[in-house]
Design a protein around this motif. Structure first.
Motif, PDB file in Angstrom:
ATOM      1  N   VAL A   1       2.343   1.922  -3.322  1.00 13.64           N
ATOM      2  CA  VAL A   1       1.493   2.088  -4.685  1.00 13.64           C
ATOM      3  C   VAL A   1       1.523   4.012  -4.615  1.00 13.64           C
ATOM      4  CG1 VAL A   1      -0.887   2.277  -5.063  1.00 13.64           C
ATOM      5  CG2 VAL A   1       0.324  -0.007  -5.109  1.00 13.64           C
ATOM      6  N   ALA A   2       0.841   4.088  -2.570  1.00 14.59           N
ATOM      7  CA  ALA A   2       0.593   5.256  -2.541  1.00 14.59           C
ATOM      8  C   ALA A   2       2.147   5.857  -2.631  1.00 14.59           C
ATOM      9  CB  ALA A   2       0.604   5.648  -1.218  1.00 14.59           C
TER      10      ALA A   2
ATOM     11  N   ALA B   1       0.855  -1.325  -0.169  1.00 14.22           N
ATOM     12  CA  ALA B   1      -0.362   0.128  -0.426  1.00 14.22           C
ATOM     13  C   ALA B   1       1.356   1.672  -0.140  1.00 14.22           C
ATOM     14  CB  ALA B   1      -0.792  -0.414   1.417  1.00 14.22           C
TER      15      ALA B   1
ATOM     16  N   GLY C   1      -4.049   2.859  -2.548  1.00 16.95           N
ATOM     17  CA  GLY C   1      -2.979   2.507  -1.336  1.00 16.95           C
ATOM     18  C   GLY C   1      -3.329   1.924   0.095  1.00 16.95           C
TER      19      GLY C   1
END
Length: 298
Positions: A130-131, A127, A280
């Protein structure tokens, strides 16, 4: 079910108000400095929270205990957090500052490792990757293979604000004050500090009714009423996840308002970066919770 419906209504009200604040920030900051906006908003929020403390019969609690915590907590929120956040909004387009600010939940998960001794799950790591890929897209305005930020200081301020906000909540994990009392005490510490900074800095200046109205709006709704509505939602809902997912509605509404009211053209890099940040956050929130017996054994 009736309680859950009430909670969802309160939660939607809070999210609706939070969706307007990026626009209010940009309108206010087009007329005044971040410090001036912070002082007006904090003063309004302090008065509102004080009235609610009186209405709830919590005056004795507010005056007698909790001040040792408020002394440092108030310097973090509202003073440090909002001054840094407003400075970021002053330098960046509202859409970018708003999107970057949404990474605070991931910052909190990362900081919980050294501060609370918690462990990162694999999903937390995925996460975060991705973020923060979304952060990179926004910071470079889509030129992801060029290490050249459009406004590195603005991006840095936005990310520092997420660290301050995450640290504030982690350090307050054992705070025994009721939320309303804690908010009023923190602002009771923050308002005199902000007043001193303003007096010994730029001083008080009149910037017109629009500026004053925007500042009052930020204090009344972003720092005040939205906080109360969200608190009521969390208190009434059967599962916190039911209302926490509502926060995902705020970014698209904020973008639309920034476009319609402020006139900001929505950048493709913002849309892509924000989508990655929300993905995310979604991965982090929806990871499988441990079974009840495992929780009890910890």
């Amino acid at each position: 079910m009736n309680t859950d419906r009430q909670a969802m209504a309160f939660g939607l009200g809070a999210v609706a108000l939070w969706s307007t604040v990026a626009t209010a920030f940009k309108v206010a900051l087009s007329h005044m400095s971040p410090l001036e906006l912070m002082w007006i908003a904090a003063l309004v929020s302090w008065v509102l929270m004080g009235a609610l403390v009186v209405q709830r019969g919590q005056v004795s609690e507010a005056l007698r205990r909790g001040w040792s915590t408020a002394l440092w907590a108030g310097l973090m929120n509202p003073v440090a957090y909002y001054l840094v956040l407003f400075a970021a909004y002053d330098r960046l387009p509202g859409q970018e500052a708003m999107a970057l600010n949404y990474t605070w939940a991931l910052a909190m998960a990362l900081l919980a490792v050294p501060i609370l001794g918690q462990r990162l799950t694999r999903m937390d790591i995925v996460a975060g990757l991705v973020a923060y890929a979304g952060v990179w897209v926004i910071a470079t305005r889509g030129k992801v293979f060029e290490v050249a930020f459009a406004d590195p200081l603005g991006v840095g301020l936005a990310l520092v604000s997420t660290l301050i906000w995450a640290l504030y909540w982690l350090l307050n994990a054992r705070d025994r004050r009721s939320p309303m009392v804690a908010q009023w005490q923190n602002f009771s510490v923050g308002v005199p500090v902000l007043t001193a900074l303003l007096l010994f800095g730029p001083g008080f200046q009149w910037h017109g009714g629009v500026a004053l109205g925007a500042g009052v709006y930020v204090g009344l709704f972003e720092m005040g009423i939205a906080f109360v509505l969200w608190q009521l939602a969390v208190q009434r809902v059967s599962r916190t996840a039911k209302v926490s997912i509502l926060i995902f509605l705020s970014p698209p509404i904020s973008l639309m308002l920034l476009y319609l009211v402020v006139g900001e053209p929505i950048l493709l890099s913002t849309l892509v970066g924000l989508a990655l940040i929300l993905a995310g956050l979604g991965l982090q929130q929806w990871q499988t919770a441990p079974p009840p017996q495992d929780e009890a054994a910890r």
